[in-house]
Design an enzyme around this catalytic site. Structure first.
Site, PDB file in Angstrom:
ATOM      1  N   CYS A 626       0.798  -1.231   0.000  1.00 26.36           N
ATOM      2  CA  CYS A 626       0.000   0.000   0.000  1.00 26.36           C
ATOM      3  C   CYS A 626       0.830   1.281   0.000  1.00 26.36           C
ATOM      4  O   CYS A 626       0.297   2.363  -0.216  1.00 26.36           O
ATOM      5  CB  CYS A 626      -0.942   0.015   1.197  1.00 26.36           C
ATOM      6  SG  CYS A 626      -1.959  -1.458   1.298  1.00 26.36           S
ATOM      7  N   HIS A 882      -9.033   2.964  -2.523  1.00 28.98           N
ATOM      8  CA  HIS A 882      -7.635   2.634  -2.212  1.00 28.98           C
ATOM      9  C   HIS A 882      -7.037   1.765  -3.313  1.00 28.98           C
ATOM     10  O   HIS A 882      -6.927   0.553  -3.170  1.00 28.98           O
ATOM     11  CB  HIS A 882      -7.580   1.927  -0.861  1.00 28.98           C
ATOM     12  CG  HIS A 882      -6.231   1.430  -0.458  1.00 28.98           C
ATOM     13  ND1 HIS A 882      -5.041   1.975  -0.910  1.00 28.98           N
ATOM     14  CD2 HIS A 882      -5.857   0.397   0.381  1.00 28.98           C
ATOM     15  CE1 HIS A 882      -4.018   1.331  -0.381  1.00 28.98           C
ATOM     16  NE2 HIS A 882      -4.490   0.362   0.407  1.00 28.98           N
ATOM     17  N   CYS A 912      -0.617   2.271   6.364  1.00 33.43           N
ATOM     18  CA  CYS A 912      -0.239   0.938   6.811  1.00 33.43           C
ATOM     19  C   CYS A 912       0.119   0.110   5.581  1.00 33.43           C
ATOM     20  O   CYS A 912      -0.213   0.475   4.443  1.00 33.43           O
ATOM     21  CB  CYS A 912      -1.368   0.283   7.603  1.00 33.43           C
ATOM     22  SG  CYS A 912      -2.923   0.118   6.696  1.00 33.43           S
ATOM     23  N   GLY A 914       0.554  -3.990   4.077  1.00 35.64           N
ATOM     24  CA  GLY A 914       0.363  -5.422   4.242  1.00 35.64           C
ATOM     25  C   GLY A 914       1.658  -6.114   4.616  1.00 35.64           C
ATOM     26  O   GLY A 914       2.745  -5.689   4.218  1.00 35.64           O
TER      27      GLY A 914
END
Length: 928
Positions: A626, A882, A912, A914
Site C-alpha cells: 500500500c 484505495h 499501513c 500489508g
C-alpha cells in the site's frame, strides 16, 4: 528633516536662519551631498506610490498580524533601480576633516527605499583611486532567497569589485522595516561606506509622521587601514579600539583642542561646532524614528529628553508595542520607535545616543528636535533621562513579542559554539569559535567553490558547519570572552530562545512565540540560543513541481474497468508532459509503484516511451504494497539527493479490476513454521478484525469514523476541492448491454456516497464474518482503480527551468509491526519520522493517513493523539478508494492541493502496509 507643512514660509525661513547659527560648517563640508541630519531631508511617506495598489496598498491585504512574511512576501512587479559610484572624498562629519570613501559623494550614503515585494537593483561602479581598492556591499537583514550571490561578502559570496569595475546587485525586498547597507570589504564601512534602507510594509502600530532613518555611529578619525593594522599587529595584550566621537545621522560636534593627542598628525584640519543633526516634531502627533546602529564597535543607548518611546520593531520584525525611555542597540541592530510629541510646542529637546561597553573619547552624540512652533534656534536646555539600564544587553526577551506569532519547533540539528579571543601563532589577537578562526581568500568565493562541488574548501581555511539537508538548526552560542559581541546571521531571522549569563539551562523564553531578529547581543561570559526562523531553502533540496492524479473509479464496474494498467500509466504520463510543459529530455528516471501486476517494469518502460519520454531516461517499478506510490517518490528523491539524477517522475498506479491483491500460493513449509511469517498470509480483512478486537474498537466507533469520512468527501467534491489535483483521462468503457466500447472522459472520483449516515452504515453486513463482525463494506476502503504522478527535481534545477515549486520533499521512513495487526503501521512510522526531523505532532499542519480500514484509522488517531480536524480533511480511502500502488502518490496530490487551498505549511502522509509495516513521509508546502 524638513519643517512641518503647516508652518508658514516666513516662519520656516526664520527657523532655518536661526538653526544655521548653531553650525559653523555647511552640510556640504560635513556630509557632502547627503541630506541626512539636515532639515531639508524629506519625510518618508507611508509607501512609494508609483506602483499598483491592490486593495489600497502595494502589498495588498497582507497585515503585520496575519501574514507570514517569511513564506508570503508579495510580488509587486516593480524594480527599484539605483546607480552608485564609489570614490574617495574629504569631509568633516564632526569638524575633523579626514579622507573618506563614499557613495555618490555623500556621507551617510543614499537611502535605499522600496515597498515590500519590490525588486531592488543596485549597480555599483568602483572608482576608488589613489590608491585603488576593491569593494563590495552587504544588504543587512535581507534573506537573499535564491540570490545568495548578492549578499556582498568577499571570500564567501563574491570576489571584490575590482578598481574600475562594476557589479549589479539584484535582490527582493522580501522582508519589511528598517535596515542598512554597508561595505563588507575589510573595514571599509568605517571610512564612510554605509547608508540606510527602508522597506515600507504593513503597520503594526499607527503613527502620523515618518521621520525616517536615525543612524547611530561610533566615529574614528584614523583611516580604516590604520585601524585594521592596530587590531592585527602582534602585541602582548588584546587590542582596544577607542573611538573619537559618536554621530547621529553623520553629524556631531568635536572639541578640536583634543588634537594635541599623539594619535593625531600635525596640522590636522579641525573646526569646532561643526553642527548637530536636526529634526522637527509636530506637536500632538506621533512620529516614527528608525534607529540603526551603523557603528563598528560601540553599543548605543538612545533616548530623547522628557519623552517616552514605544518600541514597535526590532530588525525586520514588527513586535507588540511596549514603552521605554532608553533603547539599547548593538552594532548592526535596528529598533523602530514611535514617539508622541507631547512636549512644549515652543521648545527644543536633545536627542541623545551614548556609547556603552566600548572605549571612546566622546561617548555622547547629540541631535536637536525642534517642535514646530519653536520661535528660535537656540540650543536645548533639557537634561538627560535617568538611565536604569546597565551594560549592553538588549531589552529583556519577555518584552519583545513578535506581532506575527510563530511557535518554536525542535531543530533538526544543534551546534554548540564557544567564542573566545586569543593570540594565534603570529601573535595577532583573533576571535575563535570552537578553537578555530576564519581565514578567507577574497579571490576565492566559497559559494562558487560549493557550486563546483568543493565543499571541503581545501583551497581556503574557512570555519564551516555543514548543515546538509537539515531545514532548521539551533546554535547555542557561549561567549567565554570578556567582550560584548553582536551575533548576526546573514540571510536569516533567528528565533532568540534565551540569553543571559553563564551557560544555557535549556529553558526557552516564550516557546509559543519567541523573539526573532537577525542580530542579537551576546554578553561577556554569557550565552545565546537560536534556531533559524525560516524553513531553509537550499539549492540541493528535493522539490515537487507537479502532483496530479486520475479520477479514482470503482473496480469491476467503474470508468477504468476496461482499462489496463498499461494504458492508465501511459495516459497519466501524457498528462504529466502536458501539465508540466517540461522539455522531456530533462527527465532522467521514472519509477512506478504497483502491487499486483507482475509486468509493471515492462509496462512503465513501454508507457513512458509511448508517452513521448526519451529512451535516455530510465524506468523501474517498486512494490511495497500500500505504500508503493510513496516508495516510488522516495526512490526518485533519494537519487536526486545523492546526485545520481536531477529530475524524475514517480508514479503510483493500480488496476484492482485486473489484478487485485492475491497471494496465489502459500509460502514454503519451512517459512510457515515461524508464526509471524505465517501471519503474512492473513487476508487484510482478518487483520482489520484483529486490530478491532485486540484494541477494543467497537463497530459503532468504526461506523462513526466512516460516516465523517463520507461527509468530508461529499463536502470537498461538491466544493470542487479535488479539481486541481485531478486531470481528465480519456478511455473506453464496454457497454454491458451492447458490448460496444464507448469513449468516455473521466473527471470525477466515483467513491463518495452522498447522504451517508451512521444509521445507514450500521445496516451493512460484516464483510469478513469468518474473522469478526466489525469490518464492513461501509467502514473499509473501497476496491478502486486509479493512478497518481509526482514530478521531483533538485531545487536549483526547478529554478533554472522556471518550474513552479509546490513543495519540498523532506524525506520518508518505514517501520515494522506484527503482520497480524498490520493496520497499526502508521502508529510507529509517524513517531519515527517526527523523531528524525525533531518535530512533534503539534508541528504538523495537515495529515493524510490511508484509511485501509476504520479500525486502524480509529486506533492510530487515538494512540498518537492526533487532532482529527487535521487528518484526512477531504475524506480518505473509505470514501475515495484505495488503489493499492497508487495511494502513496495520491495522498501527496491531495495533501498538497489542500495545503494550497488552506495555506498550510507542514504536511505528513502515512499508510499501513500489508505484511506488517507502516510508512510516513514529510513535505513542506511552498504554495503559500
Amino acid at each position: 528633516m524638513r519643517p512641518s507643512e503647516n508652518l508658514s514660509l516666513s516662519a520656516a525661513l526664520l527657523l532655518l536662519a536661526a538653526f544655521q547659527v548653531l553650525a559653523r560648517m555647511s552640510q556640504t563640508a560635513t556630509n557632502g551631498k547627503s541630506l541626512l541630519g539636515d532639515l531639508s531631508e524629506p519625510l518618508l511617506a507611508e509607501y512609494l506610490t508609483d506602483t499598483p495598489l491592490p486593495d489600497g496598498f502595494p502589498w495588498g491585504k497582507a497585515t503585520a498580524f496575519d501574514t507570514n512574511y517569511y513564506t508570503s512576501s508579495p510580488d509587486t512587479g516593480v524594480t527599484r533601480k539605483y546607480d552608485w559610484t564609489v570614490s574617495r572624498a574629504t569631509f568633516a562629519p564632526d569638524g575633523f576633516r579626514k579622507p573618506m570613501i563614499v557613495v555618490n559623494g555623500a556621507f551617510p550614503g543614499p537611502l535605499v527605499e522600496a515597498n515590500w515585494g519590490d525588486m531592488i537593483e543596485i549597480t555599483v561602479h568602483n572608482d576608488i583611486r589613489d590608491p585603488a581598492e576593491g569593494t563590495s556591499f552587504h544588504w543587512h537583514g535581507f534573506s537573499q532567497q535564491n540570490t545568495q550571490w548578492n549578499d556582498g561578502v568577499p571570500a564567501f559570496t563574491q570576489c571584490p569589485i575590482s578598481p574600475g569595475g562594476s557589479l549589479t546587485y539584484t535582490f527582493k525586498a522580501d522582508l519589511y522595516g528598517t535596515s542598512w547597507w554597508h561595505a563588507h570589504h575589510s573595514a571599509q564601512y568605517t571610512a564612510g561606506l554605509l547608508g540606510p534602507v527602508v522597506i515600507h510594509g504593513p503597520q503594526n502600530v499607527p503613527y502620523d509622521v515618518d521621520i525616517g532613518p536615525v543612524l547611530l555611529s561610533d566615529w574614528y578619525h584614523q583611516e580604516y587601514q590604520a585601524l585594521v593594522r592596530s587590531l592585527v599587529e602582534p602585541r602582548p595584550n588584546p587590542p582596544i579600539l577607542t573611538s573619537d566621537n559618536n554621530l547621529i545621522n553623520g553629524k556631531m560636534n568635536f572639541d578640536c583642542s583634543r588634537l594635541n593627542s599623539s594619535t593625531y598628525v600635525s596640522g590636522a584640519d579641525c573646526t569646532n561646532d561643526a553642527g548637530y543633526s536636526e529634526f522637527i516634531f509636530e506637536a500632538g502627533k506621533s512620529h516614527r524614528l528608525r534607529l540603526v546602529n551603523t557603528g563598528a564597535d560601540g553599543t548605543q543607548q538612545f533616548s530623547i529628553d522628557d519623552h517616552e518611546m514605544t518600541v514597535i520593531a526590532n530588525d525586520f520584525v514588527p513586535i507588540e508595542p511596549y514603552d521605554t525611555n532608553i533603547v539599547t542597540i548593538g552594532v548592526g541592530q535596528r529598533t523602530d520607535v514611535v514617539v508622541k510629541a507631547s512636549g512644549d510646542p515652543g521648545k527644543s529637546y536633545w536627542m541623545r545616543s551614548t556609547i556603552t561597553c566600548s572605549s571612546t573619547n566622546q561617548p555622547e552624540a547629540l541631535a536637536i528636535i525642534y517642535y514646530d512652533r519653536a520661535t528660535n534656534g537656540s540650543l536645548p536646555s533639557t537634561t538627560a533621562q535617568r538611565n536604569g539600564k546597565a551594560g549592553c544587553a538588549n531589552d529583556d526577551l519577555t518584552q519583545t513579542v513578535p506581532s506575527y506569532p510563530i511557535a518554536i519547533k525542535e531543530p533538526e540539528t544543534t551546534q554548540t559554539v564557544t567564542m573566545t579571543v586569543s593570540q594565534n601563532e603570529t601573535g595577532s589577537w583573533v576571535w575563535y569559535m570552537n578553537d578555530r578562526s576564519f581565514f578567507g581568500d577574497t579571490s576565492k568565493s566559497m559559494l562558487l567553490l560549493a557550486k563546483e562541488g568543493n565543499i571541503s574548501f581545501t583551497e581556503v581555511e574557512p570555519l564551516v558547519y555543514n548543515m546538509g539537508s537539515n531545514s532548521s538548526f539551533r546554535f547555542i552560542i557561549n561567549n567565554e570572552s570578556p567582550l560584548w559581541h553582536p551575533m548576526h546571521m546573514h540571510g536569516h531571522n533567528m528565533f532568540v530562545l534565551a540569553e543571559g549569563d553563564g551557560t544555557w539551562d535549556g529553558r526557552i523564553v516564550r516557546p509559543s512565540n519567541p523573539q526573532r531578529r537577525d542580530t542579537q547581543q551576546v554578553r561577556p561570559h554569557g550565552h545565546m540560543s537560536a534556531i533559524s526562523a525560516i524553513t531553509q531553502k537550499n539549492p540541493d533540496d528535493v522539490v515537487i513541481t507537479l502532483a496530479i492524479r486520475t479520477p479514482l473509479t470503482k473496480a469491476f464496474k467503474g470508468g477504468f474497468k476496461d482499462t489496463g494498467l498499461d494504458y492508465m500509466v501511459y495516459a497519466l504520463l501524457k498528462k504529466v508532459a502536458e501539465e508540466s510543459k517540461l522539455d522531456l529530455s530533462v527527465v532522467e528516471d521514472i519509477c512506478l509503484g504497483n502491487v499486483s501486476d507482475s509486468r509493471s517494469a515492462y509496462i512503465v518502460r513501454a508507457a513512458m516511451l509511448a508517452a513521448g519520454f526519451p529512451h535516455t531516461a530510465g524506468a523501474s517499478s517498486v512494490n511495497r504494497f500500500c505504500s508503493s506510490g510513496l516508495k516510488a517518490v522516495q526512490d526518485i528523491a533519494n537519487q536526486i539527493s545523492v546526485g545520481s539524477i536531477e529530475c524524475g517522475v514517480a508514479i503510483g498506479a493500480e488496476s484492482m479490476t485486473t489484478g487485485g491483491d492475491r497471494l496465489a500460493t502459500p509460502f514454503h513449509e519451512t517459512i510457515l513454521q515461524n508464526q509471524e511469517a505465517a501471519d503474512c498470509m492473513q487476508p487484510m480483512g482478518q487483520t482489520s478484525e484483529n486490530v478491532a478486537n485486540d484494541f477494543n474498537i467497537s463497530r459503532e466507533d468504526m461506523d462513526r469514523y466512516a460516516n465523517e469520512c463520507f461527509r468530508r468527501a461529499e463536502v470537498a467534491q461538491k466544493a470542487g476541492w479535488f479539481d486541481d489535483e485531478i486531470v481528465p483521462i480519456t478511455t473506453k468503457v464496454k457497454d454491458p448491454k451492447s458490448g460496444e466500447m464507448k469513449e468516455v472522459i473521466l473527471t470525477r472520483d466515483e467513491g463518495p456516497r452522498y447522504g451517508t449516515t451512521v444509521e445507514s452504515l450500521a445496516k451493512i453486513k460484516p464483510a469478513f464474518p469468518d474473522f469478526g463482525n466489525k469490518t464492513t463494506g461501509g467502514n473499509a476502503s473501497q476496491v478502486t482503480d486509479g493512478a497518481a504522478a509526482v514530478v521531483l527535481m533538485r531545487r536549483s534545477k526547478a529554478i533554472a527551468l522556471g518550474q513552479p515549486i509546490m513543495a519540498k520533499f523532506c524525506g520518508a521512513t518505514v517501520a515494522g509491526v506484527p503482520p497480524r495487526i498490520m493496520g497499526i503501521g502508521p502508529s510507529v512510522a509517524i513517531p519515527k519520522l517526527l523523531s528524525q526531523f525533531h518535530l512533534t505532532k503539534d508541528d504538523i499542519d495537515i495529515i493524510e493517513i490511508n484509511e485501509a480500514f476504520a479500525s486502524m484509522a480509529v486506533y492510530c488517531l487515538d494512540v498518537l493523539g492526533l487532532d482529527h480536524k487535521k487528518v484526512n480533511t477531504r475524506g480518505g480511502a473509505i470514501a475515495l478508494g484505495h488503489p493499492l500502488g497508487a495511494t502513496g502518490a495520491r495522498q501527496i496530490c491531495t495533501i498538497l492541493s489542500e495545503a494550497r487551498r488552506t495555506k498550510k505549511r507542514i504536511c505528513l502522509t502515512s499508510m499501513c502496509i500489508g505484511t506488517g509495516q507502516g510508512m510516513a513521509g514529510l513535505l513542506v508546502n511552498e504554495q503559500v
